[in-house]
Write an enzyme that holds these catalytic residues in place. Structure first.
Site, mmCIF file in Angstrom:
data_model
loop_
_atom_site.group_PDB
_atom_site.id
_atom_site.type_symbol
_atom_site.label_atom_id
_atom_site.label_comp_id
_atom_site.label_asym_id
_atom_site.label_seq_id
_atom_site.Cartn_x
_atom_site.Cartn_y
_atom_site.Cartn_z
ATOM 1 N N ASP A 34 0.860 -1.178 0.000
ATOM 2 C CA ASP A 34 0.000 0.000 0.000
ATOM 3 C C ASP A 34 0.897 1.230 0.000
ATOM 4 O O ASP A 34 2.044 1.168 0.436
ATOM 5 C CB ASP A 34 -0.916 0.017 1.232
ATOM 6 N N ASP A 53 3.289 3.003 -4.582
ATOM 7 C CA ASP A 53 2.095 3.373 -5.344
ATOM 8 C C ASP A 53 2.050 2.559 -6.626
ATOM 9 O O ASP A 53 2.765 2.837 -7.591
ATOM 10 C CB ASP A 53 2.137 4.867 -5.658
ATOM 11 N N TYR A 145 -16.360 6.312 -12.962
ATOM 12 C CA TYR A 145 -16.141 5.114 -12.155
ATOM 13 C C TYR A 145 -16.611 3.872 -12.889
ATOM 14 O O TYR A 145 -15.875 2.878 -13.011
ATOM 15 C CB TYR A 145 -16.888 5.259 -10.827
ATOM 16 N N LYS A 149 -14.307 0.696 -14.232
ATOM 17 C CA LYS A 149 -14.521 -0.653 -13.734
ATOM 18 C C LYS A 149 -14.960 -1.593 -14.861
ATOM 19 O O LYS A 149 -14.633 -2.790 -14.850
ATOM 20 C CB LYS A 149 -15.561 -0.651 -12.618
ATOM 21 N N THR A 180 -17.638 -0.304 4.927
ATOM 22 C CA THR A 180 -16.372 0.214 5.441
ATOM 23 C C THR A 180 -16.635 1.498 6.236
ATOM 24 O O THR A 180 -17.670 2.150 6.048
ATOM 25 C CB THR A 180 -15.411 0.540 4.290
#
Length: 226
Positions: A34, A53, A145, A149, A180
């Site tokens: 991460d 990254d 988005y 995707k 989350t």
């Protein structure tokens, strides 16, 4: 599966963290990746950590190659990286589109290139990416988005065709809403009632990389919830 190496990218996030823990529990040697070093430190010491990254193709390759040299060639790659944007076709900006493509599509390609090369040489491996329901079914109000995707969904199917002859399986899970802390901040109680926990999706990912899922490749597995 003891000793098999699993790389989980995006492990600083809720789904990535849950996946790293699930694979470690299944006996994998897990390396968590991460860009957020602080988030990685919340994982147990038994899980390796690499900061970087993966949206940068050079960084992605360097990370994977270093892990392969120091820990072992990856048997499993799970990419949970993702960015989200709420805009329709008339309000989407060039910046938003570039970000969605770089994070949701670009990182998947660069990571697959890097890890896939090691897997091809060994003649086996499993890769799982995280798509989304708007990447399978057109959804109003999520233009950049959804397009990014959808491109990821198509990439998974292309990777399946190109890597399956070498013994490498490529699949994806496609959540709708994930429960989350970040999502709880802006979703209604009614929406959250249909959200799926990161742990539940992580179990699906763990299945897809297991020997039990050996016949499955090129699948986009819905994890939409109730």
């Amino acid at each position: 599966m003891s000793g098999s190496v699993a790389i989980v990218v995006g492990a600083g996030g809720a789904l990535g963290s849950a996946t790293a823990l699930a694979l470690a529990a299944d006996g994998f040697t897990v390396v968590a990746v991460d860009r957020n070093e602080r988030a990685l430190k919340e994982l147990p010491d038994t899980i390796g950590r690499e900061v970087g990254d993966a949206t940068d193709p050079d960084v992605a390759k360097t990370l994977i190659d270093r892990i392969a040299a120091e820990v072992g060639p990856p048997d499993v790659l799970v990419n949970t990286l993702g960015a989200f944007d709420l805009s329709d076709a008339f309000t989407t900006t060039p910046e938003a589109l570039r970000l969605m493509i770089d994070v949701n599509l670009g990182a998947a390609l660069w990571l697959s290139q890097a890890a896939g090369a090691h897997m091809q040489r060994r003649g086996s491996g499993a890769i799982v990416h995280v798509s989304a329901r708007p990447g399978v079914e057109p959804t109003a109000g999520l233009t950049a988005y959804g397009v990014s995707k959808a491109a990821l969904t198509h990439l998974v199917r292309i990777l399946d065709l190109e890597l399956r002859p070498s013994g490498v399986r490529v699949n994806a899970v496609a959540p709708q809403l994930i429960d989350t802390p970040k999502n709880r901040g802006f979703l209604s109680e009614e929406q959250l009632a249909h959200a799926v926990s990161p742990e539940a999706i992580a179990k699906v990912i763990a299945f897809l990389v297991s020997d039990a899922a050996a016949p499955i490749s090129g699948a986009i597995l819905p994890t939409y919830g109730g």
